[in-house]
Design an enzyme around this catalytic site. Structure first.
Site, mmCIF file in Angstrom:
data_model
loop_
_atom_site.group_PDB
_atom_site.id
_atom_site.type_symbol
_atom_site.label_atom_id
_atom_site.label_comp_id
_atom_site.label_asym_id
_atom_site.label_seq_id
_atom_site.Cartn_x
_atom_site.Cartn_y
_atom_site.Cartn_z
ATOM 1 N N HIS A 117 -4.947 -3.386 -3.041
ATOM 2 C CA HIS A 117 -4.559 -2.410 -4.077
ATOM 3 C C HIS A 117 -4.394 -3.034 -5.454
ATOM 4 O O HIS A 117 -3.991 -2.363 -6.395
ATOM 5 C CB HIS A 117 -3.261 -1.713 -3.675
ATOM 6 C CG HIS A 117 -3.421 -0.857 -2.458
ATOM 7 N ND1 HIS A 117 -3.943 0.412 -2.499
ATOM 8 C CD2 HIS A 117 -3.175 -1.125 -1.159
ATOM 9 C CE1 HIS A 117 -3.997 0.907 -1.283
ATOM 10 N NE2 HIS A 117 -3.534 -0.008 -0.444
ATOM 11 N N SER A 144 0.794 -1.229 0.000
ATOM 12 C CA SER A 144 0.000 0.000 0.000
ATOM 13 C C SER A 144 0.825 1.276 0.000
ATOM 14 O O SER A 144 0.385 2.290 -0.525
ATOM 15 C CB SER A 144 -0.970 -0.004 1.181
ATOM 16 O OG SER A 144 -0.291 -0.284 2.377
ATOM 17 N N LYS A 198 -11.564 0.374 -2.428
ATOM 18 C CA LYS A 198 -10.545 1.047 -3.247
ATOM 19 C C LYS A 198 -11.004 1.096 -4.704
ATOM 20 O O LYS A 198 -11.895 1.856 -5.005
ATOM 21 C CB LYS A 198 -9.199 0.389 -2.992
ATOM 22 C CG LYS A 198 -8.751 0.799 -1.575
ATOM 23 C CD LYS A 198 -7.545 0.147 -1.017
ATOM 24 C CE LYS A 198 -7.295 0.765 0.368
ATOM 25 N NZ LYS A 198 -6.692 -0.146 1.325
HETATM 26 C C1 LIG Z 1 -6.861 -0.379 2.736
HETATM 27 C C2 LIG Z 1 -6.267 -1.681 3.058
HETATM 28 C C3 LIG Z 1 -6.911 -2.588 3.906
HETATM 29 C C4 LIG Z 1 -8.148 -2.229 4.646
HETATM 30 O O1 LIG Z 1 -9.267 -2.179 3.818
HETATM 31 P P1 LIG Z 1 -10.500 -1.257 4.248
HETATM 32 O O2 LIG Z 1 -11.604 -1.760 3.407
HETATM 33 O O3 LIG Z 1 -10.108 0.148 3.967
HETATM 34 O O4 LIG Z 1 -10.717 -1.487 5.705
HETATM 35 C C5 LIG Z 1 -6.341 -3.825 4.077
HETATM 36 N N1 LIG Z 1 -5.179 -4.157 3.483
HETATM 37 C C6 LIG Z 1 -4.520 -3.305 2.688
HETATM 38 C C7 LIG Z 1 -3.234 -3.727 2.047
HETATM 39 C C8 LIG Z 1 -5.041 -2.039 2.461
HETATM 40 O O5 LIG Z 1 -4.376 -1.183 1.699
#
Ligand SMILES: *Cc1c(COP(=O)(O)O)cnc(C)c1O
Length: 394
Positions: free
Chosen positions: A211, A183, A242
């Site tokens: 991602h 991330s 995302k």
């Molecule tokens: C954003 C993210 C999460 C968490 O997901 P949410 O739906 O925002 O709670 C988990 N793992 C990674 C690698 C992320 O970037």
């Protein structure tokens, strides 16, 4: 006078955070996650959103959410196991399973909850987790909650991972867990290699596609598709918050895995189901991801233009194979300065500091969207040029 303030110690903590230039504040954006946003009445180019494909503002997705909102109302009214499970939830779980080429899938209210709960249920005391040092906080928290022992391997270092796993004795279960796209850096783990290590040593394997979904793979389903290992990763976790542009998390895998999660994972059992509008938005968005590969191609073209432009200016750009472009700046002060200079020039992109990244590895982290035009990216590059590559980054 009232009682002595038992929270007085917090003032000291806050002073310490401010003293290290690590104090965090919020930026209020008065518009959706579009390429151009309003902050304090001023237009900025948004280079900070995980809405990689622009789907959170896509009229078709918004319409699907609105339809569900009128039919089902705002809240889901209960946990999935009591009254919160609708036909829409079931449809989305089928859609995710099909998209990820797995037998089944199960929804959570967020990716964070999916990671924390699933890891804590898959392993426990006496078991061992092997975890990449740059894994997401929700993976780290899941490991802690599980009480399993955790062996952290250097970032992307599959040789170290192989050595650690083969050295590991003891009768407990073993779990390898990794982000696919990381991330904060945007780089990609070698999933084929990770699968081989895992299979060779009889480990469970769990990957986090947060991602990668929507960005990688021919049909955009993520890194398991990109590496052609859909049938070799038993536990695939991802988020709908995302590229899908909605809200929620999921785990995809075998029917037994999903049955197990439904019966054992506390962050699934003791949490209210997602609202219908978010679920309907996800269903619509996944359909668009499958049917419109042009969005991904356009996005990756912009990423290339942007990375090349920054490198040519002398910025230290971290290697990325995703929509995330991180410019290494080092210390918090320099990072805040660059982000502020860009902001002054109408570019909104965040200064990322510890604990989100290791000390000394601060960065300005841009993320691009398929709804950006070439012109947005050229304007952003011009601003980076004016702000100037920082002294002291080499
Ligand atoms: C954003 C993210 C999460 C968490 O997901 P949410 O739906 O925002 O709670 C988990 N793992 C990674 C690698 C992320 O970037």
């Amino acid at each position: 006078m009232g009682a002595p303030d038992s929270l007085e110690w917090i003032e000291g903590e806050l002073r310490a955070i401010r003293g290290e230039n690590l104090f965090r504040t919020l930026t209020e954006i008065a518009s959706g996650q579009s390429p151009e946003i309003l902050i304090g009445g001023k237009k900025h180019i948004l280079l900070a959103s995980n809405n990689y494909l622009g789907l959170s503002t896509d009229p078709r997705v918004v319409k699907a959410a609105a339809r569900a909102l009128s039919k089902y109302g705002t809240g889901s009214g209960g946990s999935r196991l009591v009254s919160g499970s609708s036909d829409l939830h079931a449809e989305l779980e089928r859609k995710i399973a099909e998209f990820k080429s797995t037998e089944a899938a199960i929804l959570f209210s967020s990716g964070y909850l999916a990671n924390v709960g699933t890891i804590a249920a898959l392993v426990g005391e006496g078991d061992t987790v092997f975890s990449d040092e740059l894994n997401h906080a929700s993976i780290i928290d899941g490991c802690r909650l599980s009480r399993a022992s955790v062996e952290v391997y250097p970032h992307l270092d599959t040789d170290s991972l192989r050595r650690m796993v083969s050295r590991s004795r003891g009768g407990g279960k073993k779990l390898i867990v990794t982000d696919t796209v990381f991330s904060m850096d945007g780089d990609l783990t070698d999933l084929g290699e990770i699968c081989s290590i895992s299979e060779r040593h009889g480990c469970m394997l769990m990957v986090d596609e947060a991602h990668a979904m929507g960005v990688l793979g021919k049909k955009g389903s993520g890194a398991t598709e990109h590496f052609g290992v859909e049938d070799r990763v038993p536990v695939v976790m991802g988020t709908l918050s995302k590229a899908v542009g909605s809200l929620g998390g999921y785990v995809a895998g075998s029917r037994s895995l999903v049955d197990f999660i439904r019966n054992r994972v506390r962050s699934y059992i003791f949490d209210t189901a997602l609202p219908a509008a978010s679920v309907a938005a996800s269903i619509e968005a996944i359909g668009i991801i499958e049917n419109e590969p042009g969005r991904r191609e356009h996005l990756m073209g912009l990423v290339n233009t942007f990375k090349t432009g920054l490198s040519e200016m002398g910025y230290q750009v971290l290697p990325s194979e995703s929509a995330i472009v991180a410019v290494l700046t080092g210390e918090p002060e320099a990072t805040l300065e660059l982000a502020a200079a860009l902001r002054e020039l109408g570019i909104y992109t965040p200064a990322v500091r510890p604990p989100s990244v290791p000390a000394g590895k601060c960065r300005v982290r841009a993320s691009l969207m398929a709804t950006h035009t070439e012109d947005h990216i050229l304007r952003a590059l011009a601003a980076f040029k004016t702000a100037g590559p920082l002294a002291g980054t080499s």
